[in-house]
Design an enzyme around this catalytic site. Structure first.
Site, PDB file in Angstrom:
ATOM      1  N   GLY A 113      23.785  22.955 -23.982  1.00  0.00           N
ATOM      2  CA  GLY A 113      23.586  22.213 -22.738  1.00  0.00           C
ATOM      3  C   GLY A 113      24.314  22.888 -21.591  1.00  0.00           C
ATOM      4  O   GLY A 113      24.206  24.096 -21.372  1.00  0.00           O
ATOM      5  N   GLY A 114      25.100  22.092 -20.854  1.00  0.00           N
ATOM      6  CA  GLY A 114      25.797  22.591 -19.670  1.00  0.00           C
ATOM      7  C   GLY A 114      26.743  23.724 -19.961  1.00  0.00           C
ATOM      8  O   GLY A 114      27.061  24.519 -19.076  1.00  0.00           O
ATOM      9  N   GLY A 118       9.677  59.855 -14.179  1.00  0.00           N
ATOM     10  CA  GLY A 118      10.466  58.918 -13.376  1.00  0.00           C
ATOM     11  C   GLY A 118      11.830  58.664 -13.987  1.00  0.00           C
ATOM     12  O   GLY A 118      12.814  58.404 -13.287  1.00  0.00           O
ATOM     13  N   ALA A 119      11.886  58.760 -15.320  1.00  0.00           N
ATOM     14  CA  ALA A 119      13.161  58.507 -15.999  1.00  0.00           C
ATOM     15  C   ALA A 119      14.208  59.553 -15.598  1.00  0.00           C
ATOM     16  O   ALA A 119      15.403  59.268 -15.571  1.00  0.00           O
ATOM     17  CB  ALA A 119      12.947  58.493 -17.504  1.00  0.00           C
TER      18      ALA A 119
HETATM   19  C1  HXC Z   1      30.981  13.272 -26.137  1.00  0.00           C
HETATM   20  C2  HXC Z   1      30.845  14.419 -28.106  1.00  0.00           C
HETATM   21  C3  HXC Z   1      29.875  15.272 -27.554  1.00  0.00           C
HETATM   22  C4  HXC Z   1      29.487  15.052 -26.205  1.00  0.00           C
HETATM   23  C5  HXC Z   1      30.237  15.882 -29.576  1.00  0.00           C
HETATM   24  N1  HXC Z   1      31.020  14.829 -29.360  1.00  0.00           N
HETATM   25  N2  HXC Z   1      29.511  16.172 -28.489  1.00  0.00           N
HETATM   26  N3  HXC Z   1      31.399  13.425 -27.394  1.00  0.00           N
HETATM   27  N4  HXC Z   1      30.071  14.034 -25.537  1.00  0.00           N
HETATM   28  N5  HXC Z   1      28.591  15.843 -25.616  1.00  0.00           N
HETATM   29  C6  HXC Z   1      31.947  14.197 -30.296  1.00  0.00           C
HETATM   30  C7  HXC Z   1      31.236  13.495 -31.426  1.00  0.00           C
HETATM   31  O1  HXC Z   1      30.924  12.186 -31.036  1.00  0.00           O
HETATM   32  C8  HXC Z   1      32.291  13.536 -32.530  1.00  0.00           C
HETATM   33  O2  HXC Z   1      33.244  12.534 -32.286  1.00  0.00           O
HETATM   34  C9  HXC Z   1      32.976  14.859 -32.304  1.00  0.00           C
HETATM   35  O3  HXC Z   1      32.683  15.228 -30.947  1.00  0.00           O
HETATM   36  C10 HXC Z   1      32.461  15.953 -33.212  1.00  0.00           C
HETATM   37  O4  HXC Z   1      31.049  15.953 -33.139  1.00  0.00           O
HETATM   38  P1  HXC Z   1      30.131  15.973 -34.450  1.00  0.00           P
HETATM   39  O5  HXC Z   1      28.758  15.608 -33.996  1.00  0.00           O
HETATM   40  O6  HXC Z   1      30.734  15.155 -35.516  1.00  0.00           O
HETATM   41  O7  HXC Z   1      30.235  17.476 -34.871  1.00  0.00           O
HETATM   42  P2  HXC Z   1      29.129  18.424 -35.453  1.00  0.00           P
HETATM   43  O8  HXC Z   1      28.397  17.733 -36.560  1.00  0.00           O
HETATM   44  O9  HXC Z   1      29.794  19.701 -35.766  1.00  0.00           O
HETATM   45  O10 HXC Z   1      28.092  18.676 -34.273  1.00  0.00           O
HETATM   46  C11 HXC Z   1      28.477  19.347 -33.116  1.00  0.00           C
HETATM   47  C12 HXC Z   1      27.370  19.239 -32.040  1.00  0.00           C
HETATM   48  C13 HXC Z   1      27.006  17.749 -31.877  1.00  0.00           C
HETATM   49  C14 HXC Z   1      26.165  20.022 -32.501  1.00  0.00           C
HETATM   50  C15 HXC Z   1      27.920  19.854 -30.767  1.00  0.00           C
HETATM   51  O11 HXC Z   1      28.200  16.989 -31.672  1.00  0.00           O
HETATM   52  C16 HXC Z   1      26.089  17.497 -30.737  1.00  0.00           C
HETATM   53  O12 HXC Z   1      24.881  17.703 -30.844  1.00  0.00           O
HETATM   54  N6  HXC Z   1      26.653  16.978 -29.645  1.00  0.00           N
HETATM   55  C17 HXC Z   1      25.868  16.619 -28.496  1.00  0.00           C
HETATM   56  C18 HXC Z   1      25.356  17.825 -27.785  1.00  0.00           C
HETATM   57  C19 HXC Z   1      24.686  17.447 -26.523  1.00  0.00           C
HETATM   58  O13 HXC Z   1      23.526  16.989 -26.539  1.00  0.00           O
HETATM   59  N7  HXC Z   1      25.417  17.516 -25.408  1.00  0.00           N
HETATM   60  C20 HXC Z   1      24.969  17.126 -24.125  1.00  0.00           C
HETATM   61  C21 HXC Z   1      24.154  18.306 -23.607  1.00  0.00           C
HETATM   62  S1  HXC Z   1      23.473  17.942 -22.098  1.00  0.00           S
HETATM   63  P3  HXC Z   1      33.995  11.803 -33.498  1.00  0.00           P
HETATM   64  O14 HXC Z   1      34.876  10.809 -32.819  1.00  0.00           O
HETATM   65  O15 HXC Z   1      32.924  11.209 -34.338  1.00  0.00           O
HETATM   66  O16 HXC Z   1      34.742  12.879 -34.220  1.00  0.00           O
HETATM   67  C22 HXC Z   1      24.395  18.774 -21.040  1.00  0.00           C
HETATM   68  C23 HXC Z   1      23.858  18.661 -19.670  1.00  0.00           C
HETATM   69  C24 HXC Z   1      24.721  19.412 -18.686  1.00  0.00           C
HETATM   70  O17 HXC Z   1      25.354  19.369 -21.373  1.00  0.00           O
HETATM   71  C25 HXC Z   1      23.852  20.201 -17.759  1.00  0.00           C
HETATM   72  C26 HXC Z   1      24.680  20.808 -16.654  1.00  0.00           C
HETATM   73  C27 HXC Z   1      23.882  21.897 -15.988  1.00  0.00           C
END
Ligand code: HXC
Length: 510
Positions: free
Chosen positions: A169-170, A404-405
């Protein structure tokens, strides 16, 4: 008084634990180090000074007011690498998955701002799940602020991104705007949208590794500039890279002591070029033999392997190398190779790193695949990049420099300061076969006539002397003396100064 001092130490110890022992253990089980362990390895021992250890997020949605962890998922500060100052931030996956909140973003922005004031490199270690979902637009705003600072710092201080876990994502766009991205094999991946979203939108089933693992980004996409086996190797290699880089665009390249004589002769180079002009050889052998102590840091080694780029040193000072690689596609220039080299040339020029170019190129790659893919625009990127260089450019044509290269590869015409050729160089519009088939089309049925014409063409054009007679080649040099000639040329050009015409900015063919 003692109590107050102890309380500070307790608060520090609490912050150092990040998301707690269980999550640290999980991190280790995945073969990853923690944010702080990574910093210890990257920096000189005891040199790290942390900022904002007690910063917490300010979110009150979704019960977040009850979940506050000091540091808020990113460890920031400064330290030294072999005595030279760098700023860094290291995302802590054990705290809310390293996700970016408003406060987390402000910590990164502080490091970026301080690095810009002090004119020192910034290194970001990524291991994070993107925007902190509970914070909504505050997190998006934070990303935007970080992105803007990446752009303002571009070309002023080196920015390096190291991907050591998820980067989604971001999180992907800040690295994408820095100078280099490196990854760790099997434990890191980068994508704009993850496998679940891909499945929903396109119905495509793909794993995280297939979508954005190190093997994808260092070979196919070219997004990453290299990958290493594990966190330890990766961080040690980053230390090596930093040793090559200037602190900023005005500092000049670092000078390291070397025991390697700048006048060193290498007789084995006299037989590097095979007798058969169509037989390949490894251009990296030449690079390794001319740089100090054979130490070459290759960038983007597995992507567009028909061109080799990277850093070495001559007489202790950093030099950027760009070289066609005859071992892969005969060293031809295609879209990927042009783009890869153009970006490197622009990095070197921005940071006043002299460029040595080794040329052995049969031309641009023909075909619909390349033309449909925009070869004209991509090739123009490299031509543009060399043409706008103000750093010293020293070019050595080892064998072919066709069409050209020839012009593109730091020729005299686009700004080469010293252009050398080995006696084996062939500088022409094209190779003998193609040339004879065009200009003597009427003789095509006559084998003897064609053989005679081919010989005539080879004798006249396939040598460095036609170009040397015009002064396009400053000298024809012996291969064994290449290091010595490069060292002399670079020393002579040390104070090169040229001004480009004033303008807001150029319009690079993107
Ligand atoms: C808040 C988050 C988080 C997030 C993970 N966590 N991502 N908390 N915001 N974006 C937290 C989980 O809830 C979890 O908390 C802990 O971090 C570990 O995550 P897990 O899922 O247990 O780990 P894992 O299985 O290894 O998976 C990792 C991951 C997954 C693949 C990164 O967490 C995931 O898909 N996260 C979301 C990714 C996402 O969609 N992000 C937003 C993108 S949009 P606990 O308390 O349970 O340990 C974006 C837009 C910005 O970024 C654009 C700007 C230009």
């Amino acid at each position: 008084m003692k109590d107050i001092l102890d309380r500070l130490e307790d608060r520090r110890a609490d912050a150092r634990l990040g998301g707690g022992e269980k999550r640290i253990e999980a991190q280790h089980k995945r073969g990853k180090l923690t944010a702080r362990e990574r910093i210890e390895l990257l920096l000189d021992k005891g040199s790290f000074e942390e900022f904002d250890m007690f910063v917490e997020h300010r979110s009150i949605d979704f019960g977040m007011e009850k979940q506050k962890i000091p540091g808020d998922g990113v460890v920031t500060g400064w330290g030294t690498v072999n005595g030279r100052v760098v700023y860094l931030f290291s995302k802590d996956f054990t705290v809310f998955g390293g996700s970016l909140s408003e406060a987390h973003a402000q910590k990164i922005m502080k490091v970026q701002d301080m690095a810009m004031k002090a004119r020192c490199p910034v290194i970001g270690l990524f291991d994070a799940g993107g925007a902190r979902i509970q914070e909504g637009v505050a997190a998006l705003g934070g990303y935007g602020e970080v992105f803007k600072r990446n752009v303002l710092a571009s070309g002023v201080i080196p920015q390096i991104s190291v991907i050591m876990g998820p980067c989604a994502g971001g999180d992907v766009y800040s690295p994408a705007m820095t100078d280099f991205i490196f990854m760790v094999r099997d434990t890191s991946y980068m994508f704009v949208t993850g496998p679940d979203v891909v499945k929903t939108v396109t119905n495509e089933v793909v794993t995280a590794e297939e979508l954005g693992g190190a093997s994808v980004h260092t070979t196919k996409s070219g997004v990453a500039d290299g990958a290493f086996e594990n966190d330890v190797e990766c961080l040690l290699q980053m230390r090596r890279l930093i040793d090559f880089l200037p602190a900023n665009n005005e500092a000049g390249v670092p000078q390291w002591p070397t025991a390697d004589d700048a006048d060193r002769i290498d007789p084995s180079l006299d037989t590097l070029i095979p007798d058969n002009p169509n037989k390949p050889y490894d251009i990296k052998e030449l690079i390794h033999k001319v740089v100090d102590e054979g130490d070459f840091f290759e960038v983007s080694a597995k992507h567009a392997m028909n061109i080799v780029i990277g850093f070495g040193r001559i007489a202790g000072a950093t030099v950027g190398f760009v070289a066609n690689q005859p071992l892969v596609l005969a060293g031809v220039l295609d879209s990927a190779a042009s783009r890869k080299a153009a970006r490197f040339v622009r990095f070197c020029d921005a940071f006043s790193i002299p460029i040595v170019t080794f040329v052995d190129v049969p031309g641009f790659l023909p075909g619909t695949d390349q033309e449909y893919g925009g070869l004209i625009k991509h090739g123009a990127k490299l031509l543009f990049a060399y043409s706008q260089c103000t750093v010293p450019l020293v070019t050595v044509i080892t064998r072919k420099a066709f069409g050209g290269a020839y012009d593109v590869m730091a020729s005299k015409h686009v700004g080469g300061d010293l252009n050398y050729a080995w006696p084996t160089a062939q500088i022409a519009v094209m190779g003998a076969k193609g040339a004879v088939e065009i200009i003597f089309r009427a003789d095509i049925g006559d084998k003897d006539a064609i053989a005679a014409r081919t010989k005539e063409y080879e004798d006249r054009f396939l040598s460095p002397f036609v170009a040397a007679e015009r002064g396009y080649i400053d000298d024809v040099i012996m291969p064994h003396s290449t290091r010595k000639r490069l060292a002399r040329a670079l020393a002579m050009l040390k104070n090169k100064h040229v001004e480009m015409p004033g303008r807001k900015h150029d319009n690079l063919p993107l």
